[in-house]
Write a protein that holds these residues in place. Structure first.
Motif, PDB file in Angstrom:
ATOM      1  N   ASP A 188       6.543   5.361  -0.699  1.00  0.00           N
ATOM      2  CA  ASP A 188       5.485   6.308  -1.354  1.00  0.00           C
ATOM      3  C   ASP A 188       3.842   6.102  -0.842  1.00  0.00           C
ATOM      4  OD1 ASP A 188       4.888   8.218  -3.470  1.00  0.00           O
ATOM      5  OD2 ASP A 188       4.207   6.492  -4.631  1.00  0.00           O
ATOM      6  N   ASP A 189       3.817   4.793  -0.627  1.00  0.00           N
ATOM      7  CA  ASP A 189       2.332   4.599  -0.227  1.00  0.00           C
ATOM      8  C   ASP A 189       2.011   5.532   1.241  1.00  0.00           C
ATOM      9  OD1 ASP A 189       1.190   2.367  -1.740  1.00  0.00           O
ATOM     10  OD2 ASP A 189       3.428   1.615  -1.132  1.00  0.00           O
ATOM     11  N   GLN A 190       3.135   5.875   1.949  1.00  0.00           N
ATOM     12  CA  GLN A 190       2.835   6.650   3.077  1.00  0.00           C
ATOM     13  C   GLN A 190       2.826   8.243   2.826  1.00  0.00           C
ATOM     14  OE1 GLN A 190       5.050   5.974   6.706  1.00  0.00           O
ATOM     15  NE2 GLN A 190       5.980   4.336   5.881  1.00  0.00           N
ATOM     16  N   LEU A 235      10.308   2.961  -1.646  1.00  0.00           N
ATOM     17  CA  LEU A 235       9.650   1.579  -1.133  1.00  0.00           C
ATOM     18  C   LEU A 235       8.092   1.485  -1.448  1.00  0.00           C
ATOM     19  CD1 LEU A 235      11.068   1.999   2.502  1.00  0.00           C
ATOM     20  CD2 LEU A 235      12.138   0.642   0.384  1.00  0.00           C
ATOM     21  N   GLU A 236       7.759   0.320  -1.832  1.00  0.00           N
ATOM     22  CA  GLU A 236       6.378   0.274  -2.434  1.00  0.00           C
ATOM     23  C   GLU A 236       5.514  -0.752  -1.765  1.00  0.00           C
ATOM     24  OE1 GLU A 236       5.240   2.939  -4.184  1.00  0.00           O
ATOM     25  OE2 GLU A 236       3.150   2.058  -4.256  1.00  0.00           O
ATOM     26  N   ASP A 237       4.302  -0.578  -1.561  1.00  0.00           N
ATOM     27  CA  ASP A 237       3.500  -1.695  -1.081  1.00  0.00           C
ATOM     28  C   ASP A 237       3.989  -2.647  -0.242  1.00  0.00           C
ATOM     29  OD1 ASP A 237       1.725  -0.529  -2.871  1.00  0.00           O
ATOM     30  OD2 ASP A 237       1.474  -1.979  -4.372  1.00  0.00           O
ATOM     31  N   ILE A 238       4.425  -2.062   1.027  1.00  0.00           N
ATOM     32  CA  ILE A 238       5.008  -2.740   2.119  1.00  0.00           C
ATOM     33  C   ILE A 238       3.846  -2.372   3.270  1.00  0.00           C
ATOM     34  CG2 ILE A 238       6.737  -3.095   3.683  1.00  0.00           C
ATOM     35  CD1 ILE A 238       8.505  -1.832   1.968  1.00  0.00           C
TER      36      ILE A 238
HETATM   37 MG   LIG Z   1       1.245   1.664  -3.476  1.00  0.00          MG
END
Ligand SMILES: [Mg+2]
Ligand SMILES: NC(=O)C1=CN([C@@H]2O[C@H](COP(=O)(O)OP(=O)(O)OC[C@H]3O[C@@H](n4cnc5c(N)ncnc54)[C@H](OP(=O)(O)O)[C@@H]3O)[C@@H](O)[C@H]2O)C=CC1
Ligand SMILES: CC(=O)C(=O)O
Length: 422
Positions: free
Chosen positions: A166-168, A140-143
């Motif tokens: 991934d952002d987390q 999952l990305e950029d949520i």
């Molecule tokens: Mg990101």
């Protein structure tokens, strides 16, 4: 050349790179011969019916007969694209394609990027949950926060393959490894350091949780978001902020930073002023990680403090703290033991392997890639470089060992044969 024309030139270069010689950055490759009638009869009808029957009889046969085991979906709703904000799913596509490039380049993992138009978090969850048969893992990305927490928890519960925002977690892993090393170089330890984090969103919250697990003391932490310092006097804090509300008189970022050992920014450009930086403790560590424009630029920060260790999320300054150092290798390890999920121990294994690698001598091939004669553990080198070939040798193995120990591996670890290696 003026600053303005430098910025213009970078913009044109970036747009040209994405447009030419063909639009976008990634395409599908065929992995089997397709030159003869026999080849086609094997690839499609009638030959393809045989793996269909085998998979219908035993779903595990899909790992053997399809690309599923090396295929990750990179999925976004475009609600927090880098630090650019909620620009929607279509605008997130260059980032998701970029993620695909990095997965392939550093871990030989194939990626499908999916940009989802979802009217609410439940619609997003329902869409992704239905994709389980297609993929070996979900990135999952950029949520944005807080919806990313609900989405990740629901999908992890519903799916029997790794779901990793991934952002987390990718970001938290790199920060934990880099911060441990930077504090060590400054003669400090996480257990005693006073830390201020600004931007308690997806990346910030996960980073705080990991650092607290790794020894950061609750009483040494101040967290700042749009409302200012999160403190016990605020009674309408959202759920993901409540854990970080401190007993403190500090109300602003400037108040919070006086005497702090470390600053971690996962928020927005230019929030850290020269005055605030000057007020930090001796030998501070500053991770200004908002992308593409950090909370303070390194050239400004180094003018204010000569005892500073500084990192950004960008590749054009020393000390890039970017999740590219984690997600390709975490997923490689998870796929190579067919993990059902990614556990806290798999993340910590990755932190430890990364931090340790940075303290080893830099390989000649890495120096060459950066056109340098020398580089080594120190204020301008707190993390390994993405081009370090030891990342793919060590991190997936460490992650898979932790998966096996945690009982989430379907099979024993079998390292993926990387192209051009061995
Ligand atoms: Mg990101
Ligand atoms: N270097 C790296 O590897 C990575 C860097 N990042 C960067 O971190 C940043 C955050 O990303 P992410 O966590 O995904 O996004 P989120 O939107 O989930 O989180 C951002 C947080 O910062 C807060 N914020 C924004 N502006 C300010 C401000 N002026 N003052 C105080 N708080 C503010 C937001 O509050 P609100 O919700 O009210 O807007 C939110 O809580 C981005 O710039 C992103 O590029 C993220 C992942 C990896
Ligand atoms: C690097 C990254 O994932 C981000 O800035 O969102």
């Amino acid at each position: 050349m003026t600053q303005r024309s430098d910025a213009d030139q970078r913009r044109h270069e970036a747009l040209d790179y994405h447009a030419n010689p063909q639009p976008g950055k990634i395409a599908t490759a065929i992995t089997k011969p397709t030159e003869t009638a026999r080849d086609l009869a094997l690839a499609y009808s009638p030959g393809v019916a045989e793996p269909v029957r085998a998979i219908a009889a035993d779903p595990d046969a899909a790992w053997q007969y399809t690309a599923r085991g090396n295929l990750v979906a990179v999925i976004s709703d475009g609600s927090a694209i880098l630090g650019l904000g909620d620009l929607g799913p279509l605008a997130s596509k260059p980032v998701m394609e970029g993620k695909g490039v990095l997965f392939k380049r550093f871990a030989d993992i194939d990626v499908v990027d999916l940009e989802v138009e979802a009217e609410n978090p439940q619609a997003f969850i329902d869409t992704v949950r239905r994709l389980e048969p297609s993929f070996g893992g979900i990135n999952l990305e950029d949520i944005c926060a807080p919806r990313c927490f609900e989405i990740e928890a629901a999908l992890t519960e519903a799916m029997d393959i790794p779901v990793f925002h991934d952002d987390q977690h990718g970001t938290a892993i790199i920060i934990a490894a880099g911060l441990t090393n930077a504090l060590r170089l400054q003669g400090k330890r996480l257990e005693e350091a006073r830390l201020v984090l600004v931007g308690a969103g997806a990346a910030g919250t996960a980073t705080l949780n990991l650092l607290l697990d790794m020894g950061l003391k609750r009483e040494n932490l101040l967290v700042v978001d749009r409302v200012g310092v999160l403190h016990e006097g605020l009674d309408d804090l959202p759920k993901h902020h409540r854990r970080f509300a401190a007993k403190t008189e500090a109300r602003t970022l400037a108040d919070a930073l006086v005497g702090a050992d470390a600053f971690v920014g996962l928020s927005a450009p230019n929030l850290l002023s020269e005055e605030m930086l000057a007020s930090m403790a001796e030998k501070p560590v500053v991770f200004a990680l908002a992308n593409p424009d950090p909370e303070i630029l390194p050239e400004v920060a180094h003018q204010v403090r000569d005892d500073l260790i500084m990192a950004t999320g960008r590749s054009d300054y020393p000390n890039q703290v970017n999740n590219v150092l984690a997600f390709p290798f975490i997923f490689r390890g998870a796929l190579d033991c067919r993990a059902r999920r990614i556990t806290p121990n798999m993340k910590i294994a990755c932190v430890e392997a990364l931090a340790a690698l940075a303290r080893e001598a830099v390989l000649e091939s890495v120096l060459k890639a950066y056109d340098l004669d020398a580089m080594g553990f120190g204020p301008d080198y707190i993390l390994p470089k993405p081009f370090d070939p030891r990342l793919i040798e060590r991190l997936p193995a460490a992650v898979a060992r932790a998966a096996e120990a945690d009982g989430v591996a379907r099979t024993a670890y079998r390292p993926h044969p990387m192209p051009g290696v061995g």
